[in-house]
Design an enzyme around this catalytic site. Structure first.
Site, PDB file in Angstrom:
ATOM      1  N   ARG A  40      22.127  -7.592  -3.451  1.00 59.27           N
ATOM      2  CA  ARG A  40      21.373  -8.376  -2.470  1.00 59.27           C
ATOM      3  C   ARG A  40      21.136  -9.806  -2.965  1.00 59.27           C
ATOM      4  NH1 ARG A  40      23.166  -4.478  -0.945  1.00 59.27           N
ATOM      5  NH2 ARG A  40      22.195  -2.749   0.175  1.00 59.27           N
TER       6      ARG A  40
ATOM      7  N   SER B  98      15.910  -2.315   5.872  1.00 63.23           N
ATOM      8  CA  SER B  98      15.203  -2.128   4.605  1.00 63.23           C
ATOM      9  C   SER B  98      14.366  -3.361   4.283  1.00 63.23           C
ATOM     10  CB  SER B  98      16.200  -1.872   3.477  1.00 63.23           C
ATOM     11  OG  SER B  98      16.883  -0.653   3.677  1.00 63.23           O
TER      12      SER B  98
ATOM     13  N   GLU C 189      13.493  -7.737   0.549  1.00 63.15           N
ATOM     14  CA  GLU C 189      14.853  -7.943   1.032  1.00 63.15           C
ATOM     15  C   GLU C 189      14.836  -8.775   2.307  1.00 63.15           C
ATOM     16  OE1 GLU C 189      18.374  -5.006   2.619  1.00 63.15           O
ATOM     17  OE2 GLU C 189      17.488  -4.572   0.658  1.00 63.15           O
TER      18      GLU C 189
END
EC number: 1.3.1.98
Length: 347
Positions: A180, A250, A320
């Protein structure tokens, strides 16, 4: 900033896209919450986007987004220009380079569409994109992934555009790529700062250079087998994720050797709620809008979850999702909430 300055710049640039003022961002983001954008621009195509960027004042804040599936805009809204690429930079075609089959996809193409197109061409390796509820640009910017595969695993090269409207084709070697995390390496030839990174900006921001497309290298496979993999992946997603309520996927990154959802659930936080925002009972790493949630509700739940998990497990969860804009009432804002301030992609 004076609107006449913005209008003059746009007229001078001769742009052809659609400019909208004072737009509620809940209409452009998957959480269906948040304040308004001062301006939203929907480019006609890539040359038009280049003209738009060139025409803006140098200090105009610019945010680039796709489907808004990884983005929360605070209730006070966001100043500057928000560029929406979804369904705009939507080129999708099959190419060949020295025998290697490539799929070119514009930054505004939905990830799921790339997966379906690859299956149609008898190419494998992109099935996981069917489970990512965003666009190619957003997937590139955060190295989105699911079920064991990440976006940059299949990238051959990318195309970018900067604030001067300059296009570049870059190989993966130009970037620092991780879980990420995507950051453009410093360009040593010019001795300049990392392109796209303002001083004091997060290390994973691409603030002044954005992805406009990518070439994906994919192996040959049987079309029926690829379609079956996509079908199984989507069935798994439906079974494990709260797709019936607005969410942004998420919320937290998975810590090393653990899962954010497991940590959150172990703290008894499923169904924890503030206002209309709630930790999903189906998947603890999802925060859903149960109806009428404000951005402040969602951000407060994020902060409470991070604080509780840190207190009970010692693990500090990293966000995130991206959060931009100003709170409706800054004096009441939960300042301990970590957030990204860059103008990169929002899904």
């Amino acid at each position: 900033m004076d609107m006449s300055e913005i209008n003059f710049s746009l007229d001078y640039a001769g742009v052809r896209g659609e400019l909208r003022h004072d737009q509620p961002m809940k209409n452009y983001t998957s959480w269906r919450a948040g304040g308004s954008a001062e301006r939203i621009y929907l480019p006609g195509d890539l040359p038009d986007l280049a003209a738009f960027l060139r025409g803006l004042p140098w200090n105009e804040p610019v945010y680039v987004m796709g489907l808004g599936s990884n983005l929360l805009v605070r209730d006070g809204g966001v100043r500057g220009s928000v560029v929406v690429l979804h369904a705009r930079l939507n080129g999708l075609q099959l190419e060949s380079d020295m025998g290697q089959m490539l799929i070119y996809a514009g930054a505004g193409v939905a990830c799921a569409k790339v997966a379906r197109f690859a299956a149609l061409q008898g190419l494998g390796g992109a099935e996981f994109l069917a489970g990512i509820p965003g666009t190619v640009g957003g997937a590139l910017a955060m190295n989105a992934g699911c079920y064991g595969t990440e976006t940059w695993d299949i990238v051959s090269s990318v195309q970018t555009i900067d604030r001067l409207g300059i296009l570049r084709r870059r190989p993966p070697g130009n970037y620092e790529i991780g879980y990420r995390h995507v950051a453009l390496k410093a360009e040593k030839s010019s001795g300049s700062q990392k392109m796209g990174a303002r001083e004091n900006a997060p290390d994973d921001s691409l603030t002044d250079e954005w992805f406009s497309g990518a070439w994906f290298a994919l192996p040959r496979d049987h079309a029926a087998a690829v379609r079956q993999k996509i079908k199984e992946l989507l069935a798994r997603r439906i079974h494990t994720q709260p797709l019936n309520l607005p969410n942004a996927g998420s919320v937290f990154r998975n810590p090393e050797n653990d899962k954010a959802a497991r940590l959150i659930e172990s703290c008894g936080l499923k169904e924890f709620r503030i206002g209309g925002a709630m930790v999903s009972p189906r998947h603890a790493n999802f925060i859903v809008n149960t109806g009428g949630a404000t951005a402040s509700d969602i951000e407060a739940v994020i902060a409470a979850v991070r604080e509780t998990v840190k207190k009970q497990t010692g693990v500090e969860l990293k966000q995130e999702v991206r959060i931009i804009g100003t709170p409706a009432r800054p004096e009441l804002h939960v300042s301990r909430t970590a957030y990204r301030k860059d103008g990169g992609y929002g899904g």
